[in-house]
Motif scaffolding. Structure first.
Motif, PDB file in Angstrom:
ATOM      1  N   ARG A 212       0.802  -1.225   0.000  1.00  0.00           N
ATOM      2  CA  ARG A 212       0.000   0.000   0.000  1.00  0.00           C
ATOM      3  C   ARG A 212       0.836   1.276   0.000  1.00  0.00           C
ATOM      4  O   ARG A 212       0.300   2.365  -0.050  1.00  0.00           O
ATOM      5  CB  ARG A 212      -0.942  -0.006   1.212  1.00  0.00           C
ATOM      6  CG  ARG A 212      -1.915  -1.176   1.273  1.00  0.00           C
ATOM      7  CD  ARG A 212      -3.010  -1.043   0.295  1.00  0.00           C
ATOM      8  NE  ARG A 212      -3.686   0.225   0.590  1.00  0.00           N
ATOM      9  CZ  ARG A 212      -4.762   0.651   0.011  1.00  0.00           C
ATOM     10  NH1 ARG A 212      -5.321  -0.083  -0.906  1.00  0.00           N
ATOM     11  NH2 ARG A 212      -5.301   1.808   0.325  1.00  0.00           N
TER      12      ARG A 212
ATOM     13  N   HIS B 214       2.737   2.522   2.440  1.00  0.00           N
ATOM     14  CA  HIS B 214       2.677   3.243   3.711  1.00  0.00           C
ATOM     15  C   HIS B 214       4.067   3.268   4.352  1.00  0.00           C
ATOM     16  O   HIS B 214       4.349   2.561   5.318  1.00  0.00           O
ATOM     17  CB  HIS B 214       1.649   2.609   4.646  1.00  0.00           C
ATOM     18  CG  HIS B 214       0.262   2.684   4.119  1.00  0.00           C
ATOM     19  ND1 HIS B 214      -0.381   3.875   3.876  1.00  0.00           N
ATOM     20  CD2 HIS B 214      -0.617   1.712   3.778  1.00  0.00           C
ATOM     21  CE1 HIS B 214      -1.598   3.642   3.414  1.00  0.00           C
ATOM     22  NE2 HIS B 214      -1.759   2.325   3.337  1.00  0.00           N
TER      23      HIS B 214
ATOM     24  N   CYS C 281       4.337  -7.390  -4.860  1.00  0.00           N
ATOM     25  CA  CYS C 281       3.935  -5.993  -4.678  1.00  0.00           C
ATOM     26  C   CYS C 281       4.549  -5.089  -5.737  1.00  0.00           C
ATOM     27  O   CYS C 281       4.032  -4.012  -6.000  1.00  0.00           O
ATOM     28  CB  CYS C 281       4.338  -5.485  -3.294  1.00  0.00           C
ATOM     29  SG  CYS C 281       3.630  -6.415  -1.948  1.00  0.00           S
TER      30      CYS C 281
END
Length: 131
Positions: free
Chosen positions: A68, A70, A102
Motif C-alpha cells: 500500500r 505506507h 507488490c
C-alpha cells in the motif's frame, strides 16, 4: 483486563514504550478517539488473537504496508518486526518476496527504509545512556 488495557500492553510490547508514549501524548480532541480505536481494535482485538504468532503478524503487516506504500508506518513496523523476533535476514526475505507480489519499485523503497531503520537500530544499540 479489558480490551483497551490488553491492547495497550501488546501495543507497547510490539512498538515500544517510547513510540506509544509519544503517540498518546500527542493525542488531541481530534485524534483521541482514533488512538482508542487502534488500541482496542488493532492491538487488543487483532494482534491478541491466538491464530498467528507475533512474528507472523509482523510479516503480514510488513507486506501489507509495502503493498500500500505506507512508508512511515513501514519504518515503525520494521522496528516492531525486529522486536517481535524477526532477524534482519528474515526481513530481507520478506522484502524480496514483496518484490514479486507488490512490485520492484515498492520493494526498492522498502529496502531503502529498512537500511535506514537497521542503521538507526545499530546506532541506538551503540549509543551510551538509558533507553
Amino acid at each position: 483486563m479489558n480490551q483497551h488495557d490488553h491492547g495497550m500492553k501488546v501495543r507497547r510490547e510490539v512498538l515500544g514504550d517510547a513510540h506509544v508514549d509519544r503517540a498518546t501524548a500527542e493525542a488531541t480532541d481530534l485524534t483521541s478517539d482514533f488512538q482508542r480505536f487502534i488500541t482496542e481494535y488493532a492491538w487488543g482485538g487483532i494482534w491478541t488473537r491466538p491464530g498467528l504468532d507475533r512474528r507472523s503478524r509482523s510479516i503480514v503487516t510488513l507486506t501489507a504496508l509495502i503493498a500500500r506504500g505506507h512508508d512511515e508506518e513501514l519504518a515503525m513496523h520494521l522496528r516492531a518486526a525486529l522486536r517481535n523476533g524477526l532477524t534482519r535476514d528474515e526481513v530481507k526475505e520478506v522484502l524480496l518476496q514483496t518484490a514479486v507480489y507488490c512490485g520492484v519499485p515498492d520493494a526498492n523503497t522498502a529496502f531503502r527504509i529498512a537500511q535506514e531503520v537497521f542503521a538507526q537500530e545499530v546506532f541506538a544499540q551503540e549509543a551510551p545512556g538509558d533507553e
